[in-house]
Design an enzyme around this catalytic site. Structure first.
Site, PDB file in Angstrom:
ATOM      1  N   GLU A 234       0.835  -1.032  -0.429  1.00  0.00           N
ATOM      2  CA  GLU A 234       0.076   0.119  -0.022  1.00  0.00           C
ATOM      3  C   GLU A 234       0.745   0.904   0.457  1.00  0.00           C
ATOM      4  O   GLU A 234       1.809   1.292   0.935  1.00  0.00           O
ATOM      5  CB  GLU A 234      -1.174   0.028   1.299  1.00  0.00           C
ATOM      6  CG  GLU A 234      -2.329   1.454   1.044  1.00  0.00           C
ATOM      7  CD  GLU A 234      -2.776   1.001   2.459  1.00  0.00           C
ATOM      8  OE1 GLU A 234      -2.880  -0.189   3.547  1.00  0.00           O
ATOM      9  OE2 GLU A 234      -2.796   1.861   2.494  1.00  0.00           O
TER      10      GLU A 234
ATOM     11  N   ASP B  61      -5.457  10.394   9.200  1.00  0.00           N
ATOM     12  CA  ASP B  61      -4.087  10.066   9.396  1.00  0.00           C
ATOM     13  C   ASP B  61      -3.132  10.559  10.905  1.00  0.00           C
ATOM     14  O   ASP B  61      -3.609  11.699  11.526  1.00  0.00           O
ATOM     15  CB  ASP B  61      -2.497  10.277   8.729  1.00  0.00           C
ATOM     16  CG  ASP B  61      -2.789   9.369   7.476  1.00  0.00           C
ATOM     17  OD1 ASP B  61      -2.930   8.201   8.183  1.00  0.00           O
ATOM     18  OD2 ASP B  61      -3.066   9.592   6.760  1.00  0.00           O
TER      19      ASP B  61
ATOM     20  N   TYR C 143     -11.313  -3.352   3.287  1.00  0.00           N
ATOM     21  CA  TYR C 143     -10.385  -2.537   4.710  1.00  0.00           C
ATOM     22  C   TYR C 143     -11.164  -2.607   5.721  1.00  0.00           C
ATOM     23  O   TYR C 143     -11.713  -1.504   6.070  1.00  0.00           O
ATOM     24  CB  TYR C 143     -10.181  -1.175   4.216  1.00  0.00           C
ATOM     25  CG  TYR C 143      -8.676  -0.660   4.996  1.00  0.00           C
ATOM     26  CD1 TYR C 143      -8.089  -1.066   5.968  1.00  0.00           C
ATOM     27  CD2 TYR C 143      -7.475  -0.476   3.981  1.00  0.00           C
ATOM     28  CE1 TYR C 143      -7.600  -0.168   6.882  1.00  0.00           C
ATOM     29  CE2 TYR C 143      -6.498   0.845   4.513  1.00  0.00           C
ATOM     30  CZ  TYR C 143      -5.965   0.155   6.123  1.00  0.00           C
ATOM     31  OH  TYR C 143      -5.096   0.600   6.433  1.00  0.00           O
TER      32      TYR C 143
END
Ligand code: PLP
Lengths: 269, 394
Positions: free
Chosen positions: A55, A66, A178
């Site tokens: 990834e 993030d 995911y």
């Protein structure tokens, strides 16, 4: 369109099916960190150390999903000149070694237009894309563009995702689903959530594609626990980005951590 | 493809703008917030509580003031809607109070907010003190310095101020940090966003809560002048005071709507906060698609303004829509012009305006035409004294 990318979805499926580990290992690396050249070497070292898929993070100045480590790496990468063409060159170099999925924020996808963006991904040999700020409701245009070129738009599900949403997301998933292991942004954690097995079971029931777990997976022990919990794939990000920022030889540092993670996922003989 | 098939009860999109570009983790919280607002909006008891507090605690209705010396200067009547006389000193209280009551109704035990000028942070810290709810405010390091009095106020009110040291160190980064906090604490926490920006339902929710500015001003002006204004003027950071005062006039075709952005050091310099005025390709920032300052690859650019509340590279999606449809017009005023207007209103009217508000006033002062201007005096300028008097920016 190259022969490799025409079957991006297929390559991802084969990588999950063909992994000889208990779960496929998917390291995350930040393109351009610590330098563009280092990130290419890190990717190669990951594959050599046992990565089944890669990834590749596209550095973005305002990454809402993030935590501080990946945010700082993105900032450093941008300051070091990691433009999109440079990132795609790294992707192109790595895509021949392992199926590669880009992680990219929505504004960079839509800046050139979804179609043009996917064209460039396909041209670089990527197999798919993950857009962490593009929920199902906003994703139709990009999914159509990806489908048209055999690339996977990989969606995320979270512990907060309701059953109805999960069903719809699972149906729309391409490549893999995911599964975010925790409520929060990316970053290392001390332990994996006890509820992980239930979350994976829930995700699996919603979809026909493999279920990969990410966010917070930091150690070989965590990786093993994720495999125990039924994950088809394990994504490790912050731990590796941290390693890339430490020491003189970024590729060697990341490689040794990936080696340990791979060992943690080894099948019992 | 949509999970809910039915038409959303409050706008998710304004033409091509708006939407919900956030991590999946937050999507259920946005749905919960929307449902709570749809319910609360229709609940007479909730509305009565909100109105009562806006009146008895906040000081509403705020006066509509005919600024005679300013009017004489520009040769036409100029009315100022005195949001500076709200408790805490700006329009931000209208929104913070409404959202905090909504958060309590939803059973949230923790509130977070972002702030630029500190006015939204102070308003949120104030209502959290009042309601006894834990409060964390994110503020760029640069803004904690230039709006120091507001940091002190927030701390005195019991809020935790987290200074954000990333990127621009201003409102953009503070908003990103607040969203990340929300992603991690979404079950316990409500995010009181401070402007008409963000993912749906925020732009519509904030507009609904700020609409009181325009509703009052309209009724007050009709009573005084027996007519509508020819122009409504407001500054635009994210656009909450502007959309609040515009809202009741949008369907009045004879009323011109003017949003004034920050031209910073000049539109040509690139150092400004005027995405609506400059135009260009729309982009995605903080959860919605709208006018955004960005580069060719889609990296968000850093804004610049002497005014911390206008120092933002985005704007609310409804404004982008109003611009494209021609219903509202967006213009920009430089740092220098704003500082001059800040000083001028102080001398002319004995009102020290916020530097944000001074942008709207500068535009009004520069116009030779017009019949009757209604201006949103969005806040007072005590917080800006050090910046204007002690700084080298002007
Ligand atoms: C007094 C005042 N006016 C205007 C603004 C700009 O915000 P908005 O465009 O949401 O009204 C601010 C923001 O800090 C403010 O404090």
């Amino acid at each position: 369109m190259s022969a490799v990318t025409a079957s991006g979805v297929r390559r991802i499926a084969d990588a999950f099916a063909g992994s000889d580990r208990r779960a496929a290992l998917m390291p995350y690396l930040m393109a351009g960190f610590p330098t563009v050249e280092d990130s290419r070497r890190i990717g190669e070292a990951c594959v050599a150390a046992g990565a089944d898929l890669l990834e590749l993070g596209v550095p973005y100045a305002d990454p809402l999903a993030d935590g501080p480590v990946i945010h700082a790496a993105a900032t450093a990468a941008l300051e070091g000149g990691a433009t999109l063409p440079a990132v795609l060159d790294v992707a192109r170099a790595l895509a021949s070694r392992a199926p590669l999925v880009l992680m990219c924020y929505a504004n960079m996808v839509f800046a050139p237009g979804a179609d043009a963006f996917v064209e460039r991904l396909a041209d670089a040999g990527a197999c798919g894309v993950i857009v962490p700020d593009l929920p199902l409701e906003e994703s139709a245009e990009l999914r159509d563009a990806c489908d048209a070129r055999g690339l996977a738009l990989v969606p995320l599900v979270a512990p907060t995702t309701t059953p109805q949403r999960l069903a719809a997301i699972g149906r729309a998933a391409r490549g893999f689903l995911y599964t975010v292991s925790l409520v929060g942004t990316t970053g290392e954690r001390d332990s994996v959530q006890e509820s992980l097995a239930a979350a994976i079971a829930r995700a699996r029931a919603s979809t026909e594609v493999p279920v990969a777990v990410g966010f917070g997976i930091s150690t070989p022990e965590h990786a093993r626990q994720a495999a125990d919990a039924g994950a088809d794939g394990v994504i490790v990000g912050t731990r590796l980005v941290r390693a890339a920022g430490e020491g003189d030889d970024a590729a060697a540092a990341v490689s040794s951590v990936v080696g340990e993670l791979a060992a943690g996922l080894a099948r019992a003989r | 493809m949509s999970v809910e098939a039915a038409e959303p009860p409050i706008e998710h999109r304004f033409g091509a703008y708006g939407g919900q570009f956030v991590p999946e983790t937050l999507m259920p919280a946005l749905a919960e917030l929307e449902a709570a607002w749809v319910e609360a909006r229709a609940d007479e008891r909730f509305q009565a509580t909100l109105e009562g507090m806006l009146r008895d605690y906040g000081g509403r209705p705020t006066p509509l003031y005919l600024a005679e010396r300013l009017s004489e200067r520009v040769q036409r009547p100029v009315y100022l809607k005195r949001e500076d006389l709200n408790h805490t000193g700006s329009h931000k209280l209208n929104n913070a109070l409404g959202q905090a009551l909504l958060a309590r109704r939803m059973g949230k035990t923790r509130i977070i907010a972002e702030t630029g000028a500190g006015q939204h942070g102070v308003a949120t810290a104030t209502v959290c003190a009042l309601l006894g709810i834990e409060c964390v405010v994110y503020m760029g390091v640069h803004d904690t310095v230039r709006q120091r009095p507001n940091v002190q106020r927030m701390e005195l009110l019991g809020a935790t101020v987290c200074s954000v040291d990333a990127g621009s160190k201003t409102l953009k980064e503070a908003t990103s940090a607040a969203i990340r906090d929300w992603v991690a604490n979404v079950q316990s926490t409500h995010y009181v966003i401070g402007s008409a920006v963000g993912p749906a339902p925020y732009p519509a929710l904030v507009r609904d809560l700020q609409r009181v500015i325009g509703e009052e001003a309209r009724a007050q002006l009709l009573e005084r002048e027996r007519r509508l204004p020819s122009r409504v003027v407001a500054c635009v950071g994210g656009g909450s005071n502007a959309i609040g005062i515009f809202a009741p006039f949008i369907d009045e075709r004879g009323v011109e709507l003017i949003g004034v952005e920050a031209a910073g050091e000049g539109l040509q310099s690139g150092r400004h906060g005027a995405p609506l005025t400059v135009g260009g390709r729309p982009g995605i920032l903080h959860g919605s698609r709208s006018a955004v300052m960005q580069d060719a690859e889609g990296q968000i650019m850093q804004a610049h303004s002497i005014s911390a509340g206008l120092d933002y590279p985005g704007a609310g999606p409804q404004h982008a829509f109003l611009r494209d449809t021609g219903r509202a017009r967006y213009v920009a005023v430089t740092d220098q012009e704003a500082v001059a207007a800040f000083r001028e209103l102080s001398r002319l009217e004995g009102i020290i305006p916020a530097l944000e508000t001074a942008h709207a006033l500068a535009w009004v002062l520069a116009q030779a035409d017009g019949e009757l201007d209604l201006v949103c005096l969005s806040g007072r300028g005590d917080k800006d004294l050090a910046e204007v008097l002690g700084g080298d920016h002007a």
